[in-house]
Design a protein around this motif. Sequence first.
Motif, PDB file in Angstrom:
ATOM      1  N   ARG A 190      30.933  43.498  47.822  1.00 34.95           N
ATOM      2  CA  ARG A 190      32.192  44.617  47.436  1.00 34.95           C
ATOM      3  C   ARG A 190      31.657  45.781  48.399  1.00 34.95           C
ATOM      4  O   ARG A 190      30.718  46.110  48.552  1.00 34.95           O
ATOM      5  N   TYR A 225      32.321  32.901  46.862  1.00 31.54           N
ATOM      6  CA  TYR A 225      32.318  33.951  45.773  1.00 31.54           C
ATOM      7  C   TYR A 225      32.788  33.363  44.518  1.00 31.54           C
ATOM      8  O   TYR A 225      31.828  33.292  43.518  1.00 31.54           O
ATOM      9  N   ASP A 241      22.173  41.826  45.770  1.00 23.85           N
ATOM     10  CA  ASP A 241      22.628  40.765  44.757  1.00 23.85           C
ATOM     11  C   ASP A 241      22.617  39.319  45.048  1.00 23.85           C
ATOM     12  O   ASP A 241      22.315  39.130  46.403  1.00 23.85           O
TER      13      ASP A 241
HETATM   14  C1  G6P Z   1      27.731  42.475  38.252  1.00 21.21           C
HETATM   15  C2  G6P Z   1      26.932  42.448  39.626  1.00 21.21           C
HETATM   16  C3  G6P Z   1      27.453  43.292  40.556  1.00 21.21           C
HETATM   17  C4  G6P Z   1      28.942  43.134  40.732  1.00 21.21           C
HETATM   18  C5  G6P Z   1      29.664  43.541  39.351  1.00 21.21           C
HETATM   19  C6  G6P Z   1      31.074  43.035  39.499  1.00 21.21           C
HETATM   20  O1  G6P Z   1      27.353  43.534  37.616  1.00 21.21           O
HETATM   21  O2  G6P Z   1      25.569  42.447  39.340  1.00 21.21           O
HETATM   22  O3  G6P Z   1      26.788  43.225  41.753  1.00 21.21           O
HETATM   23  O4  G6P Z   1      29.324  44.266  41.628  1.00 21.21           O
HETATM   24  O5  G6P Z   1      29.070  42.411  38.504  1.00 21.21           O
HETATM   25  O6  G6P Z   1      31.261  41.872  39.901  1.00 21.21           O
HETATM   26  P1  G6P Z   1      32.577  41.366  41.038  1.00 21.21           P
HETATM   27  O7  G6P Z   1      32.656  40.044  40.849  1.00 21.21           O
HETATM   28  O8  G6P Z   1      33.778  41.899  40.367  1.00 21.21           O
HETATM   29  O9  G6P Z   1      32.300  42.129  42.289  1.00 21.21           O
END
Ligand code: G6P
Length: 759
Positions: free
Chosen positions: A279, A359, A415
């Motif tokens: 992100r 993703y 991540d």
């Molecule tokens: C989790 C992950 C984060 C991520 C978040 C939101 O907390 O550890 O790295 O930013 O989820 O997920 P998304 O799929 O919306 O980016």
Amino acid sequence: MRLSFRLIASLVFGLTLVSLLFAVYQVGAENRAKRNELERRAQILAESLQLAIEPLLEKGSQAKLHQIVEKFGSREGLAGVVIYGKEGNPLFMTSALVDRFGREAPRLYSAVFEGQAWKNFFQLAETEMLVYAVPLRSGDHIAGALAVFDDATYIQAQNINMWRDTFIRVLVQMLVVAAITILIIRWSMIRPIARMAQWIKDVRAGKEVSHRDLFAEGVLQPLTKEVTHLATSLREARASAEEEARLRDAGESQWTAERLRVSLQGTLAGSRLFVVSNREPYQQSYRGNSVETIVPASGLVTAMEPILCASDGTWIAHGAGDADRAMVDQNDRLRVPPEEPKYTLRRVWLTREEEEGYYYGFANEGLWPLCHIAHTRPIFRAEDWRYYQEVNQKFAEAVLEEIENEKNPIVLVQDYHFALLPQYIKQKRPDARVAIFWHIPWPNSEAFGICPWQHDLLDGLLGADLIGFHIQSHCRNFLDTVDRALESRIEWERMTVTRGGHLTLVHPFPISVDLHEERDQTVGTDAIYLERAALLARLDTGAGFLGIGVDRLDYTKGIPERLHGIERFLEQHPSYSGRFTFVQIGAPTRTRINRYQDLISEVEAEVERINRRFQTERWKPIIFFKRHHSHKEIEPFYRAADICFVTSLHDGMNLVAKEFIASRSDGGGTVILSRFAGASQELPDALIVNPYDTDQVAEALRMALEMSPEERRGRMKRMRRTVKENNIYTWAAHLISAVSEIRLEMPERVKTSALAARQ
Ligand code: G6P
């Protein structure tokens, strides 16, 4: 003042010049028109006289001639008429002309006596005159000429009048323009500038003043904006200097954004920092005709921005906004933050298929349920794995391009989206220091072992010099997984893995939030009280006790389990009917995945069922807001709530618990916290629960509601101290120091000594 005088003078001079040029043109045109009109009249008269006189001249009837000449010659506006003989000698002259010329009438142009008409303006003493002459014929020869004389003086007089009127008009115009300009300058510049000057003075003096009024002024808005930024930076600099001084004075060693910035300038010693995440920190989307910039409410952005700004670093991320492509340069780069650019955002573009496979597919249907023990079965598709590898490769190429000319770059990969990236980067750039931080849990080796590509993932990760997890047990799980799956040497005391001659440190870095005193002081006790009353009124619940849950609508968060705990509590303690309301704020997420859609339906159905079971006419036990809320919208709920529920079935850290604590400068509030969230390791003063144990959740809720105020405050005080000491800047500082201390050329054992010494 001198400047505005010059401005007015130039404006007036310019306008006067333009008005005068117009006047010259206009007077000239009028003058020409009047003269033409006079000539035309003289011509008509001369030609009609010519017709009357020629026969008389032929007959030689002198008396008749005299009579006609006198009759026409005395007509209004006409000076007179002269009849010339063929030698040009005057034969008859109206008596009015005799007074002007005497007996000597002006000579005519000789061509008249050869048959041509002739006109001429001439000056006679003070008078301007027009003569219009036509030949007089007798048979086929020229017998003389007839001349009509007109007084043209009135044209000059009218011209003078016109000039006088023009001057008066220009003068009035000038005065009006000058007056309006003065007023405009006064209202749109002098007053706002004076206000801005006063405002800057107040800011300089350290007074707390709002800049809202300044923005009302249109003309100076860009300047106002810049000055406001400048003043904000000044205020921030002063606040952080004061904060530093206060911390030094109190002997505290708390990390702040400023301390991080200054300290890391030394630590990085000229190395530039590169952050990679899926992100992006600034996502741009079209909203009508304009572009809207969205900043995710993420701890990562809070922590990384001060360092990236200080080191002019680069953040590499997936450009997911529909306006993202339009905003980058030819190298897919953009300077950010948009209002004060200090570092570079490099966007990587993915096709729909890539995003779907990498993703949604491998990262979120495979790795996410694999690493979270929440009993949702991971789905491993070979095609998703192929996209995961391809996208990791694509990001590696972008990183390699960005670090191409960098000496000793530091790359911080974020991540589970990028497990393969460290290896891809290190293969090409062994001189780069690469760390990866795994934001989600690492399960035990048996659980991880079901992944068909576990070896590739582990090798990808072990390309890094440093792997970070939130807590020690995730590090141990990881080392154990490597131990069982790969040929490698593990040093358990030092937490290192050596594989293929490359050494990787595995270390916990508990992520956190930004808790700082300055923010706390902005909301006073009275304001919190009023805000809570307003919120309860808005929720339209008669209840005096409020519980809050803030989550992405993810099956790892234990939302149904929490609802069941609340249901059990209401079953066991009917006296709380009408007195306790729970608000669930749930942001829909990854909704293209069926499991997430199912969860939303499940939560909605459970909320409805429980409400139906317990609600009264004026009260509902559960209120569910299903949409994304900004941090600003969530804060009042945090400040108003008596209890915050974090009942994750498994969670790397969980920042909601820490955000709630950071918001409670009033010292109130209790946290019910899952023992399966990383945060539970740091926050023993929360009421720790097993979310699968419904009775335990219900009992924790009762305890929280009935806890003595002293105990509640004592617990919150200790939790606040922990979050303050171990804040988001501590996390960033420790992570970056650890990776920058790695000496790549040193033997493996020595390589760890720096970290050991720090420990
Ligand atoms: C989790 C992950 C984060 C991520 C978040 C939101 O907390 O550890 O790295 O930013 O989820 O997920 P998304 O799929 O919306 O980016």
